[in-house]
Design a protein around this motif. Structure first.
Motif, mmCIF file in Angstrom:
data_model
loop_
_atom_site.group_PDB
_atom_site.id
_atom_site.type_symbol
_atom_site.label_atom_id
_atom_site.label_comp_id
_atom_site.label_asym_id
_atom_site.label_seq_id
_atom_site.Cartn_x
_atom_site.Cartn_y
_atom_site.Cartn_z
ATOM 1 N N ALA A 24 -0.060 -9.826 -4.523
ATOM 2 C CA ALA A 24 0.477 -10.238 -3.480
ATOM 3 C C ALA A 24 -0.634 -10.277 -2.243
ATOM 4 N N LEU A 25 -1.464 -9.197 -2.045
ATOM 5 C CA LEU A 25 -2.780 -9.299 -1.521
ATOM 6 C C LEU A 25 -3.732 -10.425 -1.872
ATOM 7 N N THR A 40 12.384 -2.289 -2.407
ATOM 8 C CA THR A 40 11.756 -1.054 -1.285
ATOM 9 C C THR A 40 10.373 -1.562 -0.725
ATOM 10 N N THR A 41 10.135 -1.235 0.390
ATOM 11 C CA THR A 41 8.927 -1.456 0.972
ATOM 12 C C THR A 41 7.991 -0.366 0.772
ATOM 13 N N ASP A 42 8.312 0.646 0.254
ATOM 14 C CA ASP A 42 7.591 1.993 0.061
ATOM 15 C C ASP A 42 6.572 1.776 -1.109
ATOM 16 N N VAL A 43 5.348 2.182 -0.924
ATOM 17 C CA VAL A 43 4.435 2.153 -1.972
ATOM 18 C C VAL A 43 4.169 3.326 -3.015
ATOM 19 N N LEU A 44 4.609 3.214 -4.164
ATOM 20 C CA LEU A 44 4.582 4.160 -4.990
ATOM 21 C C LEU A 44 3.161 4.929 -5.010
ATOM 22 N N GLU A 45 2.172 4.271 -4.985
ATOM 23 C CA GLU A 45 1.035 4.922 -5.200
ATOM 24 C C GLU A 45 0.705 5.755 -3.630
ATOM 25 N N GLY A 46 1.179 5.377 -2.668
ATOM 26 C CA GLY A 46 0.801 5.871 -1.275
ATOM 27 C C GLY A 46 0.393 4.755 -0.475
ATOM 28 N N GLY A 47 0.248 4.658 0.745
ATOM 29 C CA GLY A 47 -0.279 3.919 1.687
ATOM 30 C C GLY A 47 0.630 3.258 2.407
ATOM 31 N N VAL A 48 0.272 2.179 3.215
ATOM 32 C CA VAL A 48 0.853 1.390 4.213
ATOM 33 C C VAL A 48 1.764 0.288 3.207
ATOM 34 N N PRO A 49 2.812 -0.112 3.867
ATOM 35 C CA PRO A 49 3.373 -1.115 3.009
ATOM 36 C C PRO A 49 2.579 -2.478 2.720
ATOM 37 N N THR A 50 2.820 -3.152 1.798
ATOM 38 C CA THR A 50 2.050 -4.475 1.501
ATOM 39 C C THR A 50 2.263 -5.368 2.727
ATOM 40 N N GLN A 51 3.184 -5.638 3.375
ATOM 41 C CA GLN A 51 3.431 -6.912 4.318
ATOM 42 C C GLN A 51 2.819 -6.216 5.441
ATOM 43 N N ASP A 52 2.434 -4.910 5.739
ATOM 44 C CA ASP A 52 1.849 -4.416 6.966
ATOM 45 C C ASP A 52 0.183 -4.595 6.787
ATOM 46 N N LEU A 53 -0.007 -4.564 5.475
ATOM 47 C CA LEU A 53 -1.624 -4.723 5.046
ATOM 48 C C LEU A 53 -1.856 -6.255 5.474
ATOM 49 N N LEU A 54 -0.961 -7.112 4.965
ATOM 50 C CA LEU A 54 -1.134 -8.585 5.060
ATOM 51 C C LEU A 54 -1.186 -8.801 6.741
ATOM 52 N N THR A 55 -0.374 -8.422 7.494
ATOM 53 C CA THR A 55 -0.439 -8.469 8.722
ATOM 54 C C THR A 55 -1.571 -7.882 9.606
ATOM 55 N N GLU A 62 5.888 -11.649 3.850
ATOM 56 C CA GLU A 62 7.199 -11.428 4.408
ATOM 57 C C GLU A 62 7.817 -10.411 3.216
ATOM 58 N N ALA A 63 8.264 -9.524 3.628
ATOM 59 C CA ALA A 63 9.195 -8.683 2.582
ATOM 60 C C ALA A 63 10.745 -9.108 2.393
ATOM 61 N N LEU A 64 10.999 -9.156 1.545
ATOM 62 C CA LEU A 64 12.330 -9.477 1.065
ATOM 63 C C LEU A 64 13.114 -8.418 0.174
#
Length: 258
Positions: A24-25, A40-55, A62-64
């Motif tokens: 996605a990134l 889920t928007t939770d990251v299994l490895e830890g860290g901020v959600p993927t959508q937040d990284l993109l923003t 967009e997260a669906l």
């Protein structure tokens, strides 16, 4: 935005974590609008959600919420892409679960749940995507592209993990079948087969015996990273791969050559 996927709309299942997150990134950084479909928007490895990284990078994503084992979720995800963005150019079928059990320890319920996500989920998402892609005008020769994430364990045994290996073998077959059936409609369908990829999550995948096994099978002096798979997925999603279809691209550090 310039990039190899400039102006494209891509839907990535299982995009919240691991390989899906890296894809996605990478796609967004190459100019695509990325829909991150996951339970889920939770990251299994830890860290901020993927959508937040993109923003944070000024990218479009967009997260669906999407459970790929549910037909209605798959249909809704594709319909949303078309309604919100006018078309769907790329589907990446990445969502998958693992079990880690041999034949005699695998229950019927566990088998059914894994197949529902890993195999039926690919079928449902691909079916919805191909319907939408066939209805949209081509860009050049291609109406749409599907990139399935398979595995080297879809071609050789997955030790003590019968359901996972069987599901990935099905993904390899489905990739070829879709490619052949819909080539005349301008649909390109390929797969990426990762070897051992270290995503940062724990559990069975990083137990010493499995790491030792993977190092012993992999000629390259390191194991894989999610970015390795993302690069291959980008190639197959781009115009560089217009005459490549029905292919299962190994990203395995030489595992299958050994």
């Amino acid at each position: 935005m310039a990039g190899r996927l400039a102006g494209k709309v891509a839907l990535v299942t299982g995009g919240a974590s691991g390989i899906g997150r890296a894809i996605a990134l990478r796609f967004a950084r190459e100019g695509a609008v990325v829909l991150i479909a996951d339970v889920t928007t939770d990251v299994l490895e830890g860290g901020v959600p993927t959508q937040d990284l993109l923003t944070a990078e000024g990218l479009r994503g967009e997260a669906l919420h999407c459970d790929v084992s549910r037909e209605e979720d798959c249909e809704a995800a594709v319909a949303h892409a078309v309604a919100a963005h006018g078309r769907l150019d790329v589907l990446v079928n990445n969502a998958a679960v693992r079990l880690g059990k041999p034949l005699l320890d695998c229950t019927r319920e566990e088998w059914d749940r894994l197949m529902a996500v890993n195999l039926t989920g690919v079928f449902l998402m691909a079916r919805a995507a191909v319907r939408a892609m066939r209805a949209q005008p081509p860009q050049g020769e291609v109406r749409g592209r599907i990139v399935n994430i398979s595995s080297q364990h879809g071609m050789v045994a997955s030790p003590e993990d019968i359901a996972y290996g069987t599901s990935k073998a099905g993904v390899v077959y489905m990739t070829r079948q879709i490619a052949v059936d819909y080539a005349r409609d301008g649909i390109v369908c390929n797969a990426v087969a990762p070897g051992k990829i270290l995503t940062g999550k724990g559990g069975r995948a990083v137990e010493p015996r499995w790491l030792d096994y993977s190092h012993a099978r992999t000629p390259w002096p390191r194991l894989g990273r999610p970015e390795d798979v993302a690069g291959a997925a980008l190639f197959l999603a781009s115009e560089d791969a217009s005459y490549v279809t029905g292919h299962n691209l190994l990203v395995d550090g030489g595992w299958m050559a050994f």
